[in-house]
Design an enzyme around this catalytic site. Structure first.
Site, PDB file in Angstrom:
ATOM      1  CD  GLU A 155      18.454 -24.437 -16.087  1.00 40.53           C
ATOM      2  OE1 GLU A 155      17.226 -24.609 -16.122  1.00 40.53           O
ATOM      3  OE2 GLU A 155      19.203 -25.029 -15.272  1.00 40.53           O
ATOM      4  CG  ASP A 212      -0.212  -0.165   2.520  1.00 42.14           C
ATOM      5  OD1 ASP A 212       0.534   0.766   2.888  1.00 42.14           O
ATOM      6  OD2 ASP A 212      -0.358  -1.207   3.203  1.00 42.14           O
TER       7      ASP A 212
END
Ligand code: GLA
Length: 727
Positions: A612, A532
Site C-alpha cells: 500500500e 461557494d
C-alpha cells in the site's frame, strides 16, 4: 465594444452570447434575451396578450395589453401590479411597500466594477466592460442601480445591485436580490444541488411546476443542504447538446434562489441574500450593495457551461500565490488521530509521509488551548503545550527539516464556553438577551459583525502566522447559526446582523489573505458546507466534504463539478473501513477518486502494508505528473452516476494533446460485456496513443466508438486511462 445601446435597447455581448434589455414607452426596463448571439434585436418576441386579471400601470390607462404582471422585466418589484416573486421589496417610512422603478440613465465604462466589502469577479480593463443602469422610484427617491459586468472572452455576465436612498426618509429593505431574470418561452428544467453534512451537492434535475420553487439557506452559511448555484436547462439538454443557463451567487451567507412558473408559463428566477434572515435600514443618502451573481449560458450543453464557470472562478475569482499554481500534496492528521496526538505522533506521520513524496503536513483540530475534545478550547488560539511540548515553533522546524511544508487548522468564528476567551468576553458570542443560545457541536458563534471580535481574531491569528513558518491555513466553520442578535445594533436593526456577520468575515479574510499572500488558505465548513464562489475569492480551495468514502465522493464531486473548478476541490485518501460509511474500497480506488481535486491523505500511513505504501508513492508521483492537466485541462463528466453503474470523468489538455480518463465502476456483475466509455472533447481527426498498450486510435473512434474498460472484478473498482495525441 461589449456593451452597446441603440434605440433604447442595451446589447451586452460576449464571444458567444448576447444579453438584451429595452426601456419601453413607460420607462420600464424589459428583459429581452439571454442566449446565443442572434445579430438582431429580440424585442419582436415581446407579446402583449390581454392582461386578464392583471392590472395596468396608471399611465397605460385602459390598455388591455400592457401589464407589469405579464411582461418580462429586468428587475421586478412589489406593490405596483406585478404579482410574481419580486427581486426587491421595501417598506417606506409610511409603512407602504410599493416601488415603481422607471429608467433614469445609464453609464458604460471600461473594466469590471468592484463591490465595497464584498467579493466580486475581477478583470482588467481590456477584459471587461461595466454597464450601470439607474432606475428610480420617484415618489420615495429610492434609486436602484443595476450593475452588469461583461467579460467578453469568458462568455460571462455578472450582475449586482446597489440601492441608494435619495429620498427624505429612511427606507427598510426587506429583500434585495442580485439576479432577476424573466424567460417568457421554453420548456425548462432546473438543476440544483441539495445535500446534508457528509453528502453535499447532490445534483437534482426537475421539471418546473406552476408556482414557486426554491432552494435556499437560512443557516448563516451557504450550507450543506443547498448550494447557491442553479442551472436552467431546456428539456432534453445533455452534457454536450442543448441550451442551458447557469447562475452562481458569490455569497457565503444565507441565500435564496426562487423560480416561478407563472400563469403564462413564463419563468422568473431570482437569486440573492435570503430575505428570511435579512432586513436593512437604509438611511437617507446611504447605499446598500448586494452581492454578485455570475451568469453564463451555452447552446452546447452543461459540459460547456461548466467549462465557462471553471474558467471564470479559477481566473477571475480565486486569487493569491496559489490561484493558478500547483498546490502541495498534503497529509492531514484529522482522521488519523482526531484529538489524540502529541508531537511525536505528528512527527511520525510527517516522516512517513515525506518518505512517500508528500509535500506538506497539516495539523488539524486540537493543537490549541484546552482542546482535548470538541467541548472546549475554541477561541484560545495559543498552542497546547501538553500536547506539543516544544511549542509550535519547534514542531514546524522539525517538519520543515524533513523537507515538508507545515499547515494548521483554525476555526476562527467559533468559541467554546469552556475557554479563556469566553470567560473574558462572554459578550462576544451571538446570543439573544434572556434566552439560552442554541449549541451545536457544543460550541457558540462569535459575533463577526462586531469589529472588536474581528480585530481580536486578526491579532491572534496573524501572531501565529508571523511567528511560525506556516504555509497553509484550513479555515473551518462547524455549525449553522441561529439566535441572531448583536449588541452593536439597535433593536430595529437586528436583522441586519446576518449580512453584517458575512461582511465581518470577509473583512477578516481580506486582511489575513492580503497580509499573508504566500499562505494557502483552504476553506472548510464541516466539509463542504460553505462551498461557494464567495469563499473561493479568499481560499482557492475548499475541503469538499467530511465524507471521504471513495464511492460517495464520486457523487459529491460530480455535483461539485457543475460550477466549481477541479483545483478548488480538496480531496483526500483516508483509511478503510471508511470512518463515515464503514465501506472498504481499495487504496487504488481511493487514490483515483481523490486525484480529481487538490490531492492529499488523511490517515496514519505507518499502518499501511508495504504494498500500500508503494501504491501511495506511485499515486503521489502520478498526481504530480498530471496535476497541470487536472488543474488546467477541460473537465468532462462522462457519465451520470445516478443513472449509470459507473462514474467517469475526463481531463483534456489544451490543443487536445493529452487526455486522462478516470472513474469507478460501482457494482460488478458476472458474465457481462465489458464497460464501454465514449470520450469527449478530442480532436476527431487526430490519432491518440493509449499509454497502457501503445495501441493507436483515431479521435473519432474514441468519441464515437469509445474504449472498453478492463474486466471489472469486485465493487467500486477504479480505472485510469491516459492517451497522448501522436498526429
Ligand atoms: C470539520 C472538518 C474536518 C475536521 C474537523 C475538526 O468537521 O470538516 O475536516 O477539520 O472539523 O474538528
Amino acid at each position: 465594444m461589449a456593451i452597446t445601446v441603440k434605440d433604447g435597447v442595451f446589447y451586452l455581448e460576449t464571444v458567444n452570447t448576447l444579453y438584451q434589455m429595452k426601456v419601453d414607452a413607460f420607462g420600464v426596463l424589459n428583459h429581452l434575451w439571454y442566449g446565443a448571439k442572434t445579430d438582431d434585436c429580440m424585442d419582436y418576441l415581446l407579446d402583449y396578450p390581454d392582461v386578464g386579471f392583471s392590472g395596468n400601470i396608471y399611465e397605460a390607462e385602459n390598455q388591455r395589453t400592457y401589464s407589469l404582471n405579464t411582461l418580462p422585466l429586468e428587475y421586478a418589484t412589489r406593490g405596483v401590479g406585478d404579482f410574481r416573486v419580486p427581486a426587491i421589496s421595501v417598506t417606506h417610512a409610511d409603512g407602504s411597500n410599493a416601488l415603481d422603478l422607471r429608467f433614469e440613465d445609464y453609464h458604460i465604462r471600461k473594466g469590471k466594477y468592484a463591490i465595497p466589502g464584498l467579493p466580486a469577479v475581477y478583470a482588467d480593463e481590456a477584459e471587461a466592460e461595466t454597464l450601470e443602469i439607474r432606475l428610480k422610484d420617484t415618489a420615495s427617491g429610492v434609486n436602484v442601480i443595476l450593475l452588469y459586468g461583461v467579460l467578453w472572452d469568458a462568455d460571462v455576465i455578472t450582475r449586482s445591485v446597489v440601492v441608494k436612498n435619495e429620498g427624505s426618509a429612511p427606507v427598510v429593505l426587506n429583500r434585495v436580490h442580485s439576479l432577476c431574470m424573466d424567460i417568457p418561452y421554453g420548456d425548462w428544467e432546473w438543476v440544483h444541488f441539495y445535500g446534508r453534512h457528509t453528502m453535499e451537492r447532490q445534483a437534482e434535475r426537475a421539471a418546473l411546476i406552476h408556482g414557486i420553487q426554491e432552494s435556499s439557506s437560512t443557516r448563516g452559511a451557504s450550507s450543506h443542504q443547498q448550494n447557491p448555484t442553479m442551472l436552467l436547462c431546456e428539456k432534453g439538454c445533455t452534457e454536450t447538446t442543448g441550451f442551458c443557463i447557469g447562475a452562481a451567487l458569490m455569497y457565503s451567507g444565507g441565500f435564496q434562489t426562487q423560480l416561478e412558473k407563472d400563469q403564462l408559463d413564463q419563468v422568473r428566477v431570482v437569486m440573492g441574500i435570503n430575505e428570511d434572515t435579512f432586513s436593512w435600514l437604509l438611511d437617507t443618502g446611504d447605499s446598500f450593495y448586494a452581492p454578485e451573481v455570475i451568469l453564463s449560458c451555452s447552446e452546447h450543453g452543461m459540459g460547456e457551461l461548466s467549462h465557462r464557470f471553471h474558467h471564470i472562478i479559477r481566473n477571475h475569482v480565486c486569487r493569491g500565490k496559489y490561484q493558478l499554481s500547483k498546490r502541495p500534496v498534503l497529509i492531514n492528521n484529522w482522521e488519523a488521530t482526531y484529538f489524540e496526538f502529541d508531537e511525536e505522533k505528528i512527527e511520525k506521520i510527517a516522516k512517513q509521509a515525506s518518505e512517500l513524496g508528500i509535500d506538506m503536513m497539516v495539523l488539524d483540530d486540537g493543537w490549541f488551548g484546552k482542546r482535548d475534545s470538541d467541548t472546549s478550547g475554541l477561541g484560545d488560539w495559543f498552542v497546547n503545550e501538553t500536547k506539543l511540548q516544544g511549542g509550535l515553533g519547534r514542531l514546524v522546524e522539525r517538519i520543515n527539516r524533513m523537507g515538508m511544508k507545515f499547515g494548521i487548522w483554525f476555526e476562527p468564528e467559533m468559541i467554546s464556553e469552556d475557554s479563556d476567551l469566553y470567560r473574558k468576553h462572554p459578550e462576544w458570542v451571538i446570543q439573544i438577551p434572556g434566552r439560552k443560545p442554541m449549541r451545536s457541536r457544543y460550541q457558540l458563534v462569535l459575533d463577526m459583525s462586531n469589529p472588536q471580535v474581528t480585530e481580536y481574531l486578526y491579532q491572534v491569528m496573524s501572531k501565529i502566522l508571523k511567528e511560525n513558518h506556516i504555509e497553509y491555513v484550513k479555515w473551518d466553520m462547524n455549525r449553522s447559526i441561529s439566535d441572531w442578535y448583536t449588541a452593536t445594533l439597535p433593536e430595529s436593526r437586528q436583522m441586519e446582523m446576518p449580512h453584517r456577520y458575512i461582511l465581518g468575515l470577509y473583512s477578516l479574510l481580506e486582511r489575513l489573505t492580503g497580509e499573508f499572500p504566500d499562505v494557502l488558505f483552504e476553506g472548510c465548513c464541516g466539509g463542504g458546507g460553505r462551498f461557494d464562489a464567495g469563499m473561493l475569492y479568499y481560499c482557492p480551495q475548499i475541503w469538499c466534504s467530511d465524507d471521504t468514502d471513495a464511492h460517495e465522493r464520486t457523487f459529491i464531486q460530480y455535483g461539485t463539478s457543475f460550477f466549481y473548478p477541479i483545483s478548488t476541490v480538496g480531496s483526500h485518501v483516508s483509511a478503510v473501513p471508511n470512518h463515515q460509511t464503514g465501506r472498504s474500497t481499495s487504496i487504488e480506488t481511493r487514490g483515483t477518486v481523490a486525484m480529481a481535486g487538490s490531492f492529499g491523505y488523511e490517515l496514519d500511513l505507518s499502518k499501511l502494508s508495504p504494498e500500500e505504501k508503494k501504491e501511495v508513492s506511485r499515486q503521489v508521483s502520478t498526481y504530480k505528473k498530471y496535476q497541470e492537466l487536472i488543474y488546467n485541462g477541460l473537465y468532462y463528466r462522462l457519465s451520470n452516476p445516478y443513472e449509470e453503474n459507473l462514474s467517469a470523468w475526463e481531463f483534456v489538455a489544451a490543443k487536445q494533446t493529452k487526455v486522462l480518463v478516470q472513474g469507478v465502476v460501482f457494482r460488478a456483475a458476472s458474465n457481462i460485456l465489458r464497460h464501454r466509455i465514449r470520450l469527449t472533447g478530442l480532436d476527431e481527426k487526430a490519432k491518440y496513443r493509449l499509454a497502457e498498450d501503445g495501441r493507436i486510435y483515431s479521435g473519432k473512434a474514441l468519441m464515437s466508438g469509445g474504449l472498453l474498460l478492463p474486466e471489472i472484478k469486485g465493487d467500486d473498482i477504479a480505472f485510469e486511462i491516459c492517451l497522448e495525441k501522436v498526429s
